[in-house]
Every structure is written in structure tokens, then in C-alpha cells.
Design a protein around this motif. Structure first.
Motif, mmCIF file in Angstrom:
data_model
loop_
_atom_site.group_PDB
_atom_site.id
_atom_site.type_symbol
_atom_site.label_atom_id
_atom_site.label_comp_id
_atom_site.label_asym_id
_atom_site.label_seq_id
_atom_site.Cartn_x
_atom_site.Cartn_y
_atom_site.Cartn_z
ATOM 1 N N GLY A 94 0.682 -1.061 0.084
ATOM 2 C CA GLY A 94 -0.163 0.074 -0.064
ATOM 3 C C GLY A 94 0.820 1.237 0.025
ATOM 4 N N GLU A 95 2.129 1.216 0.637
ATOM 5 C CA GLU A 95 3.017 2.314 0.584
ATOM 6 C C GLU A 95 3.450 2.760 -0.593
ATOM 7 O OE1 GLU A 95 5.894 2.651 3.850
ATOM 8 O OE2 GLU A 95 4.308 1.576 5.158
ATOM 9 N N TYR A 96 3.552 1.504 -1.326
ATOM 10 C CA TYR A 96 4.099 1.769 -2.935
ATOM 11 C C TYR A 96 2.902 2.133 -3.772
ATOM 12 C CZ TYR A 96 8.865 0.125 -2.200
ATOM 13 O OH TYR A 96 10.151 -0.131 -1.961
ATOM 14 N N ASP A 97 1.672 1.854 -3.383
ATOM 15 C CA ASP A 97 0.482 2.075 -3.989
ATOM 16 C C ASP A 97 0.607 1.192 -5.670
ATOM 17 O OD1 ASP A 97 -2.053 3.166 -4.414
ATOM 18 O OD2 ASP A 97 -1.446 4.841 -5.630
ATOM 19 N N VAL A 98 1.029 -0.020 -5.368
ATOM 20 C CA VAL A 98 1.220 -0.723 -6.395
ATOM 21 C C VAL A 98 0.273 -1.275 -7.537
ATOM 22 C CG1 VAL A 98 3.133 -1.600 -5.602
ATOM 23 C CG2 VAL A 98 1.087 -3.012 -5.281
ATOM 24 N N HIS A 99 -1.030 -1.121 -6.723
ATOM 25 C CA HIS A 99 -2.253 -1.576 -7.441
ATOM 26 C C HIS A 99 -2.855 -0.685 -8.138
ATOM 27 C CE1 HIS A 99 -3.834 -5.707 -8.810
ATOM 28 N NE2 HIS A 99 -5.384 -4.883 -8.474
ATOM 29 N N ALA A 100 -3.022 0.473 -7.670
ATOM 30 C CA ALA A 100 -3.533 1.509 -8.386
ATOM 31 C C ALA A 100 -2.907 2.116 -9.410
ATOM 32 C CB ALA A 100 -3.801 2.619 -7.244
ATOM 33 N N LYS A 101 -1.437 1.761 -9.218
ATOM 34 C CA LYS A 101 -0.494 2.347 -10.313
ATOM 35 C C LYS A 101 -0.462 1.387 -11.511
ATOM 36 C CE LYS A 101 3.934 2.878 -8.984
ATOM 37 N NZ LYS A 101 5.316 2.145 -8.844
ATOM 38 N N GLU A 102 -0.894 0.147 -11.138
ATOM 39 C CA GLU A 102 -0.857 -0.644 -12.436
ATOM 40 C C GLU A 102 -2.162 -0.695 -12.957
ATOM 41 O OE1 GLU A 102 0.657 -5.408 -13.342
ATOM 42 O OE2 GLU A 102 -0.644 -4.995 -11.539
ATOM 43 N N MET A 103 -3.121 -0.265 -12.487
ATOM 44 C CA MET A 103 -4.312 -0.053 -13.237
ATOM 45 C C MET A 103 -4.230 1.351 -14.097
ATOM 46 S SD MET A 103 -7.198 -0.442 -10.169
ATOM 47 C CE MET A 103 -7.845 -2.127 -9.480
ATOM 48 N N ASP A 104 -3.503 2.399 -13.677
ATOM 49 C CA ASP A 104 -3.368 3.538 -14.338
ATOM 50 C C ASP A 104 -2.434 3.002 -15.566
ATOM 51 O OD1 ASP A 104 -4.712 5.123 -12.479
ATOM 52 O OD2 ASP A 104 -2.945 5.977 -11.426
ATOM 53 N N ASP A 255 20.411 12.581 -19.879
ATOM 54 C CA ASP A 255 20.406 11.141 -19.570
ATOM 55 C C ASP A 255 19.056 10.621 -20.169
ATOM 56 O OD1 ASP A 255 22.848 11.152 -18.530
ATOM 57 O OD2 ASP A 255 22.137 10.544 -16.589
ATOM 58 N N LEU A 256 19.136 9.612 -20.631
ATOM 59 C CA LEU A 256 17.882 8.958 -21.135
ATOM 60 C C LEU A 256 16.825 8.921 -19.953
ATOM 61 C CD1 LEU A 256 19.126 5.822 -23.425
ATOM 62 C CD2 LEU A 256 17.111 7.965 -24.112
ATOM 63 N N ARG A 257 15.650 9.200 -20.124
ATOM 64 C CA ARG A 257 14.628 8.864 -19.105
ATOM 65 C C ARG A 257 13.355 8.165 -19.825
ATOM 66 N NH1 ARG A 257 11.711 13.451 -15.041
ATOM 67 N NH2 ARG A 257 11.610 12.038 -13.375
ATOM 68 N N VAL A 258 12.808 6.917 -19.368
ATOM 69 C CA VAL A 258 11.798 6.376 -20.020
ATOM 70 C C VAL A 258 11.147 5.739 -18.971
ATOM 71 C CG1 VAL A 258 13.664 5.729 -22.075
ATOM 72 C CG2 VAL A 258 13.228 4.214 -20.006
ATOM 73 N N PHE A 259 10.070 4.899 -19.535
ATOM 74 C CA PHE A 259 8.900 4.289 -18.620
ATOM 75 C C PHE A 259 9.693 2.902 -18.371
ATOM 76 C CE2 PHE A 259 5.362 1.425 -18.037
ATOM 77 C CZ PHE A 259 4.661 2.176 -17.043
ATOM 78 N N VAL A 260 10.051 2.674 -16.970
ATOM 79 C CA VAL A 260 10.699 1.566 -16.756
ATOM 80 C C VAL A 260 9.699 0.458 -16.309
ATOM 81 C CG1 VAL A 260 12.396 0.878 -15.123
ATOM 82 C CG2 VAL A 260 12.725 3.000 -16.300
ATOM 83 N N HIS A 261 9.774 -0.679 -16.659
ATOM 84 C CA HIS A 261 9.027 -1.665 -16.000
ATOM 85 C C HIS A 261 9.299 -1.876 -14.722
ATOM 86 C CE1 HIS A 261 7.768 -5.790 -15.002
ATOM 87 N NE2 HIS A 261 6.867 -5.737 -16.014
ATOM 88 N N LEU A 285 4.494 -8.730 -18.710
ATOM 89 C CA LEU A 285 3.495 -8.678 -17.703
ATOM 90 C C LEU A 285 3.926 -7.933 -16.403
ATOM 91 C CD1 LEU A 285 2.849 -12.320 -17.177
ATOM 92 C CD2 LEU A 285 1.816 -10.900 -19.122
ATOM 93 N N ASP A 286 2.807 -7.167 -15.537
ATOM 94 C CA ASP A 286 3.076 -6.855 -14.263
ATOM 95 C C ASP A 286 3.836 -5.535 -14.196
ATOM 96 O OD1 ASP A 286 3.575 -6.470 -11.502
ATOM 97 O OD2 ASP A 286 4.080 -8.752 -11.256
ATOM 98 N N PHE A 287 3.005 -4.401 -14.044
ATOM 99 C CA PHE A 287 3.575 -2.997 -14.099
ATOM 100 C C PHE A 287 3.440 -2.373 -12.507
ATOM 101 C CE2 PHE A 287 3.207 -3.874 -18.477
ATOM 102 C CZ PHE A 287 4.275 -3.314 -18.973
ATOM 103 N N GLN A 288 3.760 -3.384 -11.784
ATOM 104 C CA GLN A 288 3.220 -2.880 -10.299
ATOM 105 C C GLN A 288 4.533 -1.978 -9.745
ATOM 106 O OE1 GLN A 288 2.580 -6.625 -8.029
ATOM 107 N NE2 GLN A 288 0.382 -5.941 -7.969
ATOM 108 N N PHE A 289 5.816 -2.416 -10.243
ATOM 109 C CA PHE A 289 6.876 -1.651 -9.745
ATOM 110 C C PHE A 289 7.489 -0.505 -10.773
ATOM 111 C CE2 PHE A 289 6.484 -4.887 -6.596
ATOM 112 C CZ PHE A 289 6.590 -4.232 -5.426
ATOM 113 N N CYS A 290 6.664 -0.202 -11.796
ATOM 114 C CA CYS A 290 6.969 0.662 -12.985
ATOM 115 C C CYS A 290 7.461 2.161 -12.398
ATOM 116 C CB CYS A 290 5.942 0.664 -13.876
ATOM 117 S SG CYS A 290 4.567 1.776 -13.309
ATOM 118 N N CYS A 291 8.319 3.003 -13.057
ATOM 119 C CA CYS A 291 8.666 4.262 -12.554
ATOM 120 C C CYS A 291 9.166 5.037 -14.088
ATOM 121 C CB CYS A 291 9.661 4.224 -11.412
ATOM 122 S SG CYS A 291 11.324 3.598 -12.057
#
Length: 422
Positions: A94-104, A255-261, A285-291
Motif C-alpha cells: 500500500g505504501e508503494y500504491d502498486v495496484h492503483a499504479k498498475e491500473m493507471d 540522460d535517457l529517461r523512459v517508462f521503466v517496467h 506482464l506486471d507493472f506494479q513497480f514501474c517508474c
């Protein structure tokens, strides 16, 4: 259709929420397919993955039998992904808000990146198709790609060069399309701040330290010649998390900055094969820890956790060059305006972030290679009780892991990665 006429069959020992039933799937399918005539006759629910294959989610495979005015007794399989349900998992994740993030991600980002790749003629699967994003029940429902022949590789052995290049090509598509997406919508990726190591929360820090301690203790039991490395790790410990966090810091504008899985390893890839066993396609699959950050996060994590050991020990520069040419080629085809780094500049950026290879090898890899699944759950991963300490001792005692880490320790040391970095 009445509840009685729409039974929900649950595999024994599968703990399923009450709302995940035939009536629920009838509503989901009607909305997704825009067909109010759909009637669900039955569903069968079971866990999609065995214990030890996933720590941060609860994943069900649901076989649904339904019919419409035009079709009778259609059977489809879907994947329902929700949060891990233990109190510790709910707190930490919940502190990472992983599930709401993955939904986004699946609602806002993936459709756009798929569209961009289609615009340059890429018709590969890329990512799983979503049937529904249900924020009320905190689940995402996907089409089951196993029906198209997609399967996971063996996480305990590592993938070969063919699989590795296919994975790096998929990574290049992800990163290049995100470069173009950020040009089109400059703020769309700014919300993704919490990668695996983050300054936003210290929820995982105890796990990082306890895994490092367990590894140090294991090394200290080996032949005395390895005491040098155990001593190095003890001195590194006070600086370990900070040096990992610096990988995620965006330091230079060019520096390169991208959407990181952010969690790109074997179990978050599916491969499809031809009749001879040759891989044809890969899906991510699985984007819970993307940044939103350096591509080196994905490159180091994937390479040091997921490849076969001869590749891991010998082919880093070659395969980073392969990724670079694929990523820049896709970026040019997508008409990215950003000036891309030369290969030499890219390699310099990679070297500045190479400490993530240490994190990936010391913290993530022993968990992912583990074959002793009795204690393999989120509580053992994050806890500090006797069972958690036993689990960490077990994963570090894996002889397959010993072979790998004995090859990597001297390499990391020669590069100065086991010392405090300025």
C-alpha cells in the motif's frame, strides 16, 4: 439468470472473495463486449500460479462458460489479478500504491504505447489485453494468453541468448515508445515515482538489509578465501540502500529517461513457441513497480536475474549494445524528437547506474531462483521472525546461486561496485 443457474466452482484450497462469482463475470462481460444478452452459465476459479512464483499479488485463472443470442456455451479463460491479501502485504505494498499504479498503466499508458507501435507496423502482442479494470474491487481482468500458447520460461535455470534478445527487443519497444509518448503528453509519466527502490517510502528497506545480511553470513561460512568478500559486504551495508536509490535519481537532463517496467525478470515475461520449440514472440506482464527513470534499471535487473549464467558472466557489453541499437532504431521510426545518446554516451550512463547489478544479484536473484517454496510468501520475504530468517538462510544456501555469485563477486569488486560510491 439466477445465481442457482450460474454456479461458481472453486478449486479446493483456493480462497476466493465472495464477489468473484458468475453474476460478477456476467456484468463484466456484458460491459466489455457491449452485449446485454450474455448469460454466464458457470465459472471455475483456481489459482493461476503455484506458491513461490509470485509475492505481491493474488492471481486467479477463471474459466467462464457463457452464451449470447448468437452463440451457445462459449468457454473463455481469464486472469484476475488482485492485491496480495495478508495484512503485511496490504501495508507494505500500500505504501508503494502498486495496484492503483498498475491500473493507471493499463488504462492510460499501455493503450497509447500499443497504438504507437502499431503505427510503425508492429503487430506483435506486446502486453496482455485487458477485459476490465475494476477499481471498486481492486482487480484487473486479462485475457488468458496461455490459450494462445504463451508460457513462462523456467525461472530457476535462466534464459538463453535467443530468449534474451527477444526480451531486450521487447524492452526496447517499451522504452522507445515511452520516449515518444512523453513528447506527445509531457506529464503522462510523471505520476510513476515509486520504483522498487524509492525515497517515497522505506517499506522495503528492512528486506534489502536482511537479504544482504543473510548473503554476508552465508559467504562467511565458505572457504576462508571468501572472507575478503564477506568483509567487503559488511562495510558496504551502511551505504547499500543509498547507493541503490541513486540509481533511481534523475541526475542529468541529457540522460535517457523512459517508462521503466521496474520488475523485469523471467516470471514477468511470457513466450510463444513454434512446433520446434523456437520462441516466436514475447509478452511483458506486471507493472506494479514501474517508474519514470533510467532504462538501466530494467537492463541491469533483467540481465542479472534472468539470463543463463554463461551469458550473465560473459555477454553484458554485447547485449547492452544489442539493446541500444534496437531501442534507438525504434525511437527513430517513431520520430522521437529527443536527441539520442551515442553508444559511447549510453555506455557511460550505464556505468553510472551499474550498482543496480549488485542490488539485482544480491537481493532479487536468490529469491527468484529459490526452489524451496514451503516458506515462500510475502511475510517470509519482508518479516523478521524465525520463519523469515529461515527463508532468507534457505535462499542464500542454494548451491546454484553460489555458483553464480562466486563468479560475480570478483567482477563487481574489480569495478569498484562493492565500495562506497561518491
Amino acid at each position: 439468470m439466477s445465481e442457482k443457474a450460474s454456479p461458481t466452482l472453486i478449486e479446493e484450497s483456493c480462497d476466493v472473495p465472495e464477489w468473484l462469482n458468475a453474476k460478477y463475470f456476467e456484468e463484466v462481460l456484458r460491459k466489455a463486449k457491449n452485449d446485454s444478452t450474455i448469460k454466464v452459465r458457470s465459472i471455475n476459479v483456481r489459482y493461476a500460479l503455484p506458491k513461490g512464483e509470485n509475492y505481491a499479488s493474488t492471481i486467479y485463472r477463471v474459466l467462464v462458460e457463457f452464451h449470447t443470442k448468437d452463440q451457445f456455451a462459449v468457454c473463455r479463460s481469464y486472469i484476475v489479478k488482485g492485491m496480495a491479501t495478508s495484512s503485511m502485504a496490504e501495508q507494505k505494498l500500500g505504501e508503494y500504491d502498486v495496484h492503483a499504479k498498475e491500473m493507471d498503466v493499463y488504462q492510460l499508458v499501455i493503450p497509447e504505447m500499443k497504438r504507437l507501435m502499431r503505427s510503425i507496423g508492429d503487430r506483435s502482442e506486446l502486453y496482455p489485453k485487458t477485459l476490465a479494470i475494476d477499481r471498486n474491487n481492486d482487480v484487473i481482468i486479462f485475457s488468458d494468453l496461455s490459450l494462445k500458447g504463451y508460457i513462462m520460461a523456467d525461472r530457476t535455470t535462466g534464459i538463453d541468448v535467443t530468449h534474451t534478445k527477444m526480451s531486450l527487443d521487447l524492452m526496447a519497444k517499451l522504452h522507445a515508445s515511452s520516449l515518444r509518448l512523453a513528447e506527445m503528453y509531457p506529464t503522462i509519466l510523471n505520476r510513476f515515482k515509486t520504483g522498487m527502490m524509492t525515497r517515497e517510502t522505506d517499506a522495503f528497506y528492512p528486506m534489502f538489509y536482511s537479504n544482504l545480511d543473510a548473503l554476508t553470513e552465508e559467504i562467511s561460512t565458505w572457504d576462508p578465501k571468501w572472507n575478503y568478500y564477506a568483509s567487503k559486504l559488511r562495510k558496504l551495508r551502511p551505504h547499500f540502500v543509498e547507493q541503490g536509490l541513486q540509481v533511481f535519481d534523475h541526475e542529468k537532463d541529457d540522460d535517457l529517461r523512459v517508462f521503466v517496467h521496474g520488475d523485469l525478470w523471467t516470471n514477468n515475461l511470457l513466450f510463444k513457441y513454434d512446433a520446434t520449440g523456437r520462441p516466436l514472440d514475447a509478452v511483458l506482464l506486471d507493472f506494479q513497480f514501474c517508474c519514470y527513470g533510467t532504462p538501466m534499471i530494467d537492463l541491469c535487473y533483467f540481465f542479472f536475474t534472468s539470463t543463463q549464467d554463461d551469458i550473465r558472466q560473459n555477454c553484458f557489453e554485447e547485449l547492452m549494445q544489442y539493446y541500444y541499437y534496437r531501442m534507438t532504431d525504434y525511437a527513430k521510426k517513431l520520430k522521437c524528437n529527443k536527441k539520442l545518446p551515442t553508444l559511447h554516451q549510453f555506455q557511460q550512463q550505464l556505468l553510472r547506474k551499474l550498482f543496480y547489478a549488485v542490488y539485482s544479484s544480491f537481493i532479487a536473484l536468490p529469491i527468484q531462483m529459490n526452489e524451496q517454496t514451503a516458506d515462500a510468501d510475502f511475510e517470509a520475504l519482508m518479516g523478521d521472525d524465525e520463519r523469515a530468517r529461515r527463508f532468507k538462510k534457505t535462499i542464500m544456501a542454494n548451491r546454484k546461486y553460489h555458483k553464480i555469485i562466486k563468479g560475480l563477486l570478483p567482477t563487481f569488486d574489480k569495478k569498484g561496485l562493492l565500495d562506497k560510491l561518491d
